[in-house]
Design a protein around this motif. Structure first.
Motif, short mmCIF file in Angstrom:
data_model
loop_
_atom_site.label_atom_id
_atom_site.label_comp_id
_atom_site.label_asym_id
_atom_site.label_seq_id
_atom_site.Cartn_x
_atom_site.Cartn_y
_atom_site.Cartn_z
N THR A 85 0.52 -1.45 0.32
CA THR A 85 -0.22 -0.17 -0.13
C THR A 85 0.50 1.37 0.18
OG1 THR A 85 -0.20 -0.24 2.46
CG2 THR A 85 -1.84 -1.30 0.90
N LYS A 96 -3.90 0.38 -2.89
CA LYS A 96 -3.54 -1.22 -2.42
C LYS A 96 -3.76 -1.38 -4.16
CE LYS A 96 -5.19 -3.47 0.39
NZ LYS A 96 -5.97 -4.41 1.15
N GLY A 104 -7.71 1.23 0.00
CA GLY A 104 -7.23 0.49 0.36
C GLY A 104 -8.47 0.51 1.16
#
Length: 542
Positions: free
Chosen positions: A363, A393, A413
């Motif tokens: 990430t 991500k 995310g």
């Protein structure tokens, strides 16, 4: 005038008297003094003749020779007399020595000089201007004598008193005047010689100055060349990278200049339509690689390359799009099963001979508002940022030997690892019997099994080989080696290109383009992976 051999009677005509005076002055070597004659008197100046035996040089108008009188210093004068070597001869005020008897062609007043005393006494050749007077020259002199006599007659006709006969043994007034004139001429000669010597000294001084200037010029050229080389070495020009592999590696992440030149050769045709008056093609590529490699701010790059911040931003965006289209398809690809097994590292050869890919997620955080100016780059961290709306991500797939074979596009995310793996397309590349390894549980075992492949977590116990990950696995020496290798190849790309450590600036995390589903930062991640594949493996495979 008995002493001169001239007899003057009161009854002699004035013409005869003045002719006798003229002849007497010629015999005694004395010049007659003229005062405001109606016509110029030529040929009456004293002619200096060199006193050296056998030397017939004389001082005449236009001659280039110099005639020196004997020095006043008694010691030096005696040395000159000894050098002349004339037995019983003593110089007088009218004695002269020509310049042919000095080595340098002139006398020198420095006692250390060889020309302090004359030393050349071979038969001195007559210079072209020092020849014996020919018949026409003698006729001219006789004519000059007649003109002088006429001038004297003219003066007497104007009422000037006739000259008195001087007492016996006494020189006529004209001779005395001539003598003083001769001394004046001698002083002029000495003054001329001093002026010549001063002029020569001045010339020598100018020559010394020229030589010093030439030495200074050579020193300045040498210093200029050294400074040019130093500036060139410190600059960001193409030539400064050519023979400096460490500089190439530091600024671009590539191993040497040959690889950098190959990348430039691959991208150059796609840059032909781009017009940039301030940056060359090489500088545009170098600026972009420095942005990815060192994560430098745009303002910093603007200072380094001497352009505006807007130019840096446009250049990075344009070059990233070009590399994504031309470089990524060439460098990031899924290898065949035979190629994978041929290059399988020893760490995986025994435990996982069918390993086809190593999967992991990473990430990158977005840059918050107000942090864009003057933030310090965040250091790499083993723990990824907490998932959330401000985080991108990515799922990355690597061949067992560390080559990136797949990169997904970025998602927020909040998306789970399973959803990312099932939706990015990596599972479609697995063949039945392949093994997919991961450094941690990605919750994709069922999706992998649906493709006929097996999912395993590196370092798991043999009884957990099916992929169940409940509880902490008990590590063995072999599985620990596998786990270390997986972690090393996963972190390799992020270590090499610091921009992937984040946070991402807002211009790069913008919405995807209309013609592509990838944002600018998605392309940056792919380009970084492609460049990583061009490097000699930074993670040892054995």
């Amino acid at each position: 005038m008995d002493g001169c051999g001239v007899t003057v009677d009161d009854g002699d005509p004035p013409v005869v008297f003045f002719l006798d005076i003229l002849r007497s002055a010629t015999i005694l070597g004395v010049k007659t003094r003229k005062k405001r004659p109606p016509t110029p008197l030529r040929g009456l100046n004293m002619v200096h003749t060199c006193v050296v035996a056998g030397c017939r040089n004389r001082r005449t108008p236009g001659t280039t020779l110099s005639f020196y009188r004997f020095p006043r210093d008694p010691e030096r004068k005696q040395r000159w007399v000894a050098a002349v070597n004339r037995e019983g001869w003593v110089p007088n005020d009218g004695s002269r020595l020509c310049s042919t008897h000095f080595i340098s062609g002139k006398q020198v007043k420095n006692p250390r000089s060889p020309d302090y005393v004359p030393s050349v006494f071979t038969a001195a050749p007559l210079s072209p201007e020092m020849k014996e007077p020919a018949a026409p020259e003698l006729a001219d002199k006789q004519e000059a004598h007649v003109e002088a006599a006429n001038a004297l007659l003219f003066l007497q006709g104007q009422g000037r008193p006739a000259p008195h006969r001087p007492p016996q043994g006494q020189r006529p007034p004209e001779a005395e005047d001539s003598g003083s004139s001769s001394l004046s001429d001698e002083e002029d000669d000495d003054q001329d010689e001093d002026e010549k010597e001063s002029l020569n000294d001045s010339k020598r001084g100018r020559l010394d100055v020229c030589l010093d200037s030439a030495d200074a010029l050579r020193a300045l050229k040498k210093e200029n060349q050294f400074l040019r080389e130093s500036v060139e070495k410190m600059s960001l020009s193409e030539s400064s990278f050519r023979n400096d592999a460490e500089k190439v590696k530091f600024y671009t992440g590539l191993p040497n200049y040959f690889v950098l030149e190959t990348v430039m050769w691959l991208l150059a045709p796609h840059m032909d339509g781009v017009k940039n008056a301030r940056l060359s093609k090489f500088q545009q590529l170098l600026l972009t690689l420095m942005r990815l490699r060192l994560d430098l701010r745009n303002q910093d790059l603007a200072y380094r390359f001497g352009v505006k911040v807007a130019t840096v931003t446009r250049t990075v965006h344009r070059m990233v799009h070009i590399m994504s289209a031309a470089l990524v398809p060439t460098a990031v690809f899924w290898p065949s099963r035979a190629e994978l097994r041929k290059n399988l590292p020893a760490a995986l050869r025994g435990a996982h001979p069918d390993c086809a890919v190593i999967l992991d997620c990473f990430t990158v955080a977005f840059e918050e508002a107000g942090q864009q100016q003057g933030r310090a780059p965040s250091p790499p961290s083993s723990s990824p940022p907490a998932p959330g709306p401000g985080v991108l991500k990515y799922l990355i797939g690597l061949a067992p030997q560390g080559v990136v074979t797949f990169v997904s596009r970025g998602v927020t995310g909040g998306v789970s690892n399973q959803s990312l793996a099932e939706g990015c397309g990596v599972l479609c590349k697995l063949l039945p019997g392949d093994v997919a390894l991961a450094a941690r549980d990605l919750d994709i075992a069922e999706a992998v099994a649906a493709r006929g492949a097996r999912f395993k977590i590196a370092g798991a116990c043999p009884e957990e080989a099916g992929g169940q990950s409940e509880g902490a696995p008990t590590a063995t020496p072999d599985t620990a080696s596998v786990q270390r290798h997986v972690e090393r190849v996963v972190s390799m790309v992020k270590r090499r290109y610091a921009m992937l450590t984040g946070p991402v600036e807002s211009p790069f995390g913008s919405a995807p383009e209309r013609a592509s589903s990838l944002s600018t930062f998605d392309k940056i991640v792919q380009v970084a992976c492609a460049l990583n594949n061009l490097c000699i493996s930074a993670a040892p495979l054995e």
